[in-house]
Design a protein around this motif. Structure first.
Motif, PDB file in Angstrom:
ATOM      1  N   LYS A 133      63.378  24.367  30.301  1.00  0.00           N
ATOM      2  CA  LYS A 133      62.177  23.883  29.827  1.00  0.00           C
ATOM      3  C   LYS A 133      61.468  24.719  30.632  1.00  0.00           C
ATOM      4  O   LYS A 133      60.301  24.383  29.720  1.00  0.00           O
ATOM      5  CB  LYS A 133      63.171  22.785  31.275  1.00  0.00           C
ATOM      6  CG  LYS A 133      64.005  21.614  30.648  1.00  0.00           C
ATOM      7  CD  LYS A 133      64.063  20.845  31.962  1.00  0.00           C
ATOM      8  CE  LYS A 133      65.012  19.374  31.402  1.00  0.00           C
ATOM      9  NZ  LYS A 133      65.524  18.851  33.241  1.00  0.00           N
ATOM     10  N   GLY A 134      61.326  25.498  31.347  1.00  0.00           N
ATOM     11  CA  GLY A 134      60.366  26.124  31.060  1.00  0.00           C
ATOM     12  C   GLY A 134      59.702  27.282  30.863  1.00  0.00           C
ATOM     13  O   GLY A 134      58.412  27.461  30.180  1.00  0.00           O
ATOM     14  N   ARG A 135      60.947  27.487  29.093  1.00  0.00           N
ATOM     15  CA  ARG A 135      60.291  28.480  27.972  1.00  0.00           C
ATOM     16  C   ARG A 135      59.775  27.053  27.115  1.00  0.00           C
ATOM     17  O   ARG A 135      58.397  27.456  26.712  1.00  0.00           O
ATOM     18  CB  ARG A 135      61.549  28.677  27.424  1.00  0.00           C
ATOM     19  CG  ARG A 135      62.049  29.687  28.304  1.00  0.00           C
ATOM     20  CD  ARG A 135      62.777  31.065  27.346  1.00  0.00           C
ATOM     21  NE  ARG A 135      63.938  30.254  26.590  1.00  0.00           N
ATOM     22  CZ  ARG A 135      64.921  30.582  27.240  1.00  0.00           C
ATOM     23  NH1 ARG A 135      65.308  30.410  28.790  1.00  0.00           N
ATOM     24  NH2 ARG A 135      66.103  29.517  26.955  1.00  0.00           N
ATOM     25  N   PHE A 136      59.956  25.986  27.027  1.00  0.00           N
ATOM     26  CA  PHE A 136      59.676  25.242  26.216  1.00  0.00           C
ATOM     27  C   PHE A 136      58.412  24.694  26.522  1.00  0.00           C
ATOM     28  O   PHE A 136      57.751  24.330  25.955  1.00  0.00           O
ATOM     29  CB  PHE A 136      60.479  23.685  26.947  1.00  0.00           C
ATOM     30  CG  PHE A 136      61.986  24.358  25.451  1.00  0.00           C
ATOM     31  CD1 PHE A 136      61.611  25.086  24.327  1.00  0.00           C
ATOM     32  CD2 PHE A 136      63.028  23.642  25.855  1.00  0.00           C
ATOM     33  CE1 PHE A 136      62.860  25.355  23.990  1.00  0.00           C
ATOM     34  CE2 PHE A 136      63.646  24.037  25.149  1.00  0.00           C
ATOM     35  CZ  PHE A 136      63.569  24.435  24.072  1.00  0.00           C
ATOM     36  N   ALA A 137      58.188  24.052  28.443  1.00  0.00           N
ATOM     37  CA  ALA A 137      56.750  23.934  28.883  1.00  0.00           C
ATOM     38  C   ALA A 137      55.978  25.438  28.125  1.00  0.00           C
ATOM     39  O   ALA A 137      54.332  25.186  27.945  1.00  0.00           O
ATOM     40  CB  ALA A 137      56.738  23.813  30.364  1.00  0.00           C
ATOM     41  N   THR A 138      56.359  26.540  28.309  1.00  0.00           N
ATOM     42  CA  THR A 138      55.059  27.911  27.866  1.00  0.00           C
ATOM     43  C   THR A 138      54.934  27.601  26.147  1.00  0.00           C
ATOM     44  O   THR A 138      53.699  27.654  26.184  1.00  0.00           O
ATOM     45  CB  THR A 138      55.824  28.918  28.277  1.00  0.00           C
ATOM     46  OG1 THR A 138      55.945  28.751  30.339  1.00  0.00           O
ATOM     47  CG2 THR A 138      54.540  30.030  27.937  1.00  0.00           C
ATOM     48  N   LEU A 139      55.482  27.309  25.808  1.00  0.00           N
ATOM     49  CA  LEU A 139      55.812  27.220  24.567  1.00  0.00           C
ATOM     50  C   LEU A 139      54.776  26.354  23.918  1.00  0.00           C
ATOM     51  O   LEU A 139      53.441  25.912  23.350  1.00  0.00           O
ATOM     52  CB  LEU A 139      56.741  26.705  23.521  1.00  0.00           C
ATOM     53  CG  LEU A 139      57.888  27.706  23.635  1.00  0.00           C
ATOM     54  CD1 LEU A 139      59.142  28.031  22.841  1.00  0.00           C
ATOM     55  CD2 LEU A 139      57.335  29.481  21.847  1.00  0.00           C
ATOM     56  N   GLY A 140      54.924  24.744  25.011  1.00  0.00           N
ATOM     57  CA  GLY A 140      53.701  23.497  24.322  1.00  0.00           C
ATOM     58  C   GLY A 140      52.701  23.667  24.219  1.00  0.00           C
ATOM     59  O   GLY A 140      51.468  23.430  23.859  1.00  0.00           O
ATOM     60  N   ALA A 141      52.789  24.600  25.769  1.00  0.00           N
ATOM     61  CA  ALA A 141      51.337  24.756  26.349  1.00  0.00           C
ATOM     62  C   ALA A 141      50.480  25.898  25.061  1.00  0.00           C
ATOM     63  O   ALA A 141      49.418  26.052  25.352  1.00  0.00           O
ATOM     64  CB  ALA A 141      51.013  25.486  27.465  1.00  0.00           C
ATOM     65  N   GLU A 142      51.187  26.598  24.443  1.00  0.00           N
ATOM     66  CA  GLU A 142      50.883  28.129  24.074  1.00  0.00           C
ATOM     67  C   GLU A 142      50.365  27.035  22.555  1.00  0.00           C
ATOM     68  O   GLU A 142      49.117  27.613  21.961  1.00  0.00           O
ATOM     69  CB  GLU A 142      51.530  28.760  23.593  1.00  0.00           C
ATOM     70  CG  GLU A 142      51.807  29.981  24.511  1.00  0.00           C
ATOM     71  CD  GLU A 142      53.268  30.519  24.710  1.00  0.00           C
ATOM     72  OE1 GLU A 142      53.673  30.193  23.169  1.00  0.00           O
ATOM     73  OE2 GLU A 142      53.278  31.758  25.722  1.00  0.00           O
ATOM     74  N   HIS A 143      51.196  26.702  21.870  1.00  0.00           N
ATOM     75  CA  HIS A 143      50.880  25.640  20.903  1.00  0.00           C
ATOM     76  C   HIS A 143      49.435  24.618  20.741  1.00  0.00           C
ATOM     77  O   HIS A 143      48.721  24.407  20.411  1.00  0.00           O
ATOM     78  CB  HIS A 143      51.698  24.409  20.516  1.00  0.00           C
ATOM     79  CG  HIS A 143      51.193  23.899  19.520  1.00  0.00           C
ATOM     80  ND1 HIS A 143      51.532  23.862  18.071  1.00  0.00           N
ATOM     81  CD2 HIS A 143      51.043  22.117  19.531  1.00  0.00           C
ATOM     82  CE1 HIS A 143      51.325  22.915  17.418  1.00  0.00           C
ATOM     83  NE2 HIS A 143      50.868  22.285  18.411  1.00  0.00           N
ATOM     84  N   ALA A 144      49.690  24.155  22.579  1.00  0.00           N
ATOM     85  CA  ALA A 144      47.906  23.181  22.704  1.00  0.00           C
ATOM     86  C   ALA A 144      46.459  24.186  22.692  1.00  0.00           C
ATOM     87  O   ALA A 144      45.743  23.695  22.552  1.00  0.00           O
ATOM     88  CB  ALA A 144      47.917  22.200  24.233  1.00  0.00           C
ATOM     89  N   SER A 145      47.081  25.458  23.447  1.00  0.00           N
ATOM     90  CA  SER A 145      45.486  25.983  23.692  1.00  0.00           C
ATOM     91  C   SER A 145      45.245  26.714  22.182  1.00  0.00           C
ATOM     92  O   SER A 145      44.205  26.596  21.654  1.00  0.00           O
ATOM     93  CB  SER A 145      46.191  26.940  24.069  1.00  0.00           C
ATOM     94  OG  SER A 145      45.311  27.689  24.517  1.00  0.00           O
ATOM     95  N   THR A 146      45.898  26.680  21.209  1.00  0.00           N
ATOM     96  CA  THR A 146      45.921  26.748  19.797  1.00  0.00           C
ATOM     97  C   THR A 146      45.627  26.780  18.869  1.00  0.00           C
ATOM     98  O   THR A 146      43.867  26.656  18.069  1.00  0.00           O
ATOM     99  CB  THR A 146      47.551  27.780  19.012  1.00  0.00           C
ATOM    100  OG1 THR A 146      48.055  29.016  19.734  1.00  0.00           O
ATOM    101  CG2 THR A 146      46.771  28.082  17.470  1.00  0.00           C
ATOM    102  N   VAL A 147      46.156  24.686  19.359  1.00  0.00           N
ATOM    103  CA  VAL A 147      45.957  23.542  18.537  1.00  0.00           C
ATOM    104  C   VAL A 147      44.388  23.487  19.394  1.00  0.00           C
ATOM    105  O   VAL A 147      42.979  23.373  18.089  1.00  0.00           O
ATOM    106  CB  VAL A 147      46.367  22.554  18.670  1.00  0.00           C
ATOM    107  CG1 VAL A 147      45.816  21.230  18.319  1.00  0.00           C
ATOM    108  CG2 VAL A 147      47.565  22.547  18.194  1.00  0.00           C
ATOM    109  N   SER A 148      43.467  23.516  20.021  1.00  0.00           N
ATOM    110  CA  SER A 148      41.911  24.001  20.623  1.00  0.00           C
ATOM    111  C   SER A 148      41.363  24.446  20.154  1.00  0.00           C
ATOM    112  O   SER A 148      40.354  24.652  20.172  1.00  0.00           O
ATOM    113  CB  SER A 148      42.678  24.011  22.565  1.00  0.00           C
ATOM    114  OG  SER A 148      43.071  22.487  23.123  1.00  0.00           O
TER     115      SER A 148
END
Length: 234
Positions: A9-24
């Motif tokens: 869950k921790g890794r996926f949360a990080t991946l999700g945050a990184e993806h959202a940051s890239t989209v932004s």
């Protein structure tokens, strides 16, 4: 098992945050290109080409384009994809009519508005004129500060619903105003005009031919004509 699940869950949360940051970041770059005139009205925004030029995945570009569509800077048409939005003359006229109703109500509420709302008008004016005279602000920043000032006038009414309506109108108008700013390069004139309006408000000169209400009406009418003329809209 629980420890592994927690780690995942921790890794996926990080991946999700990184993806959202890239989209932004992609959305911000596309937004900048639109406001700076690198992407003109009507320009197709092709996912594959943008993904290759920006070095990101197509799904990332797709999400960024969704953000621009939601902001009114781009439009999505069936079987044609996404393109930079093109202002329409009748839409500009209608938005300006609605602006007058909302901002005019704000001007009339100046006398009864609390000091916090009055201070907000002064703060947004200072932020806008400071950006104009600083000479380093992007068209996007000038546009945001310009429109924030006009929304602050509506905030004088104390009505969250009217403010929300004003923010929606500004979203519709931001692309057209940015293009006019880029073409006319008259931000200094606009800054002085806004200062003139606030001077009338602070002198409690609201009504009459030389009052703030009439001043605002002329300002919005002039903006309507200027946008339609500068962009060659019909």
């Amino acid at each position: 098992m629980p420890a592994t699940s927690a780690a995942s869950k921790g890794r996926f949360a990080t991946l999700g945050a990184e993806h959202a940051s890239t989209v932004s970041r992609v959305a911000a770059e596309l937004r900048r290109a639109v406001f700076e005139g690198e992407l003109e009205s009507g320009t197709p925004l092709r996912e594959l080409a943008l993904a290759e030029s920006l070095g990101v995945s197509r799904p990332t570009v797709r999400e960024a384009l969704n953000a621009l569509v939601a902001e009114g800077l781009a439009v999505r048409e069936p079987h044609r994809g996404v393109a930079v939005a093109t202002p329409r003359a009748e839409s500009v006229r209608d938005v300006c009519r609605a602006r007058w109703v909302l901002e005019g109500a704000g001007v009339q509420a100046w006398a009864s508005a609390d000091e916090a709302r009055r201070a907000r008008v002064r703060e947004t004016l200072d932020a806008y004129t400071g950006a104009v005279r600083g000479g380093r602000a992007s068209y996007e920043e000038l546009n945001e500060r310009h429109l924030a000032f006009h929304v602050s006038l509506v905030e004088l009414t104390g009505s969250p619903r009217l403010v929300q309506m004003a923010e929606t109108l500004m979203d519709e108008l931001k692309l057209a105003l940015a293009q006019v700013d880029r073409i006319r390069r008259n931000a200094h004139d606009e800054a002085e005009s806004h200062e003139g309006l606030v001077t009338l408000l602070e002198a409690d000169r609201i009504d009459g031919p030389d009052g703030a209400a009439a001043f605002l009406r002329r300002h919005i009418d002039d903006a309507e004509v200027e946008i339609i003329d500068a962009l060659g809209l019909e």
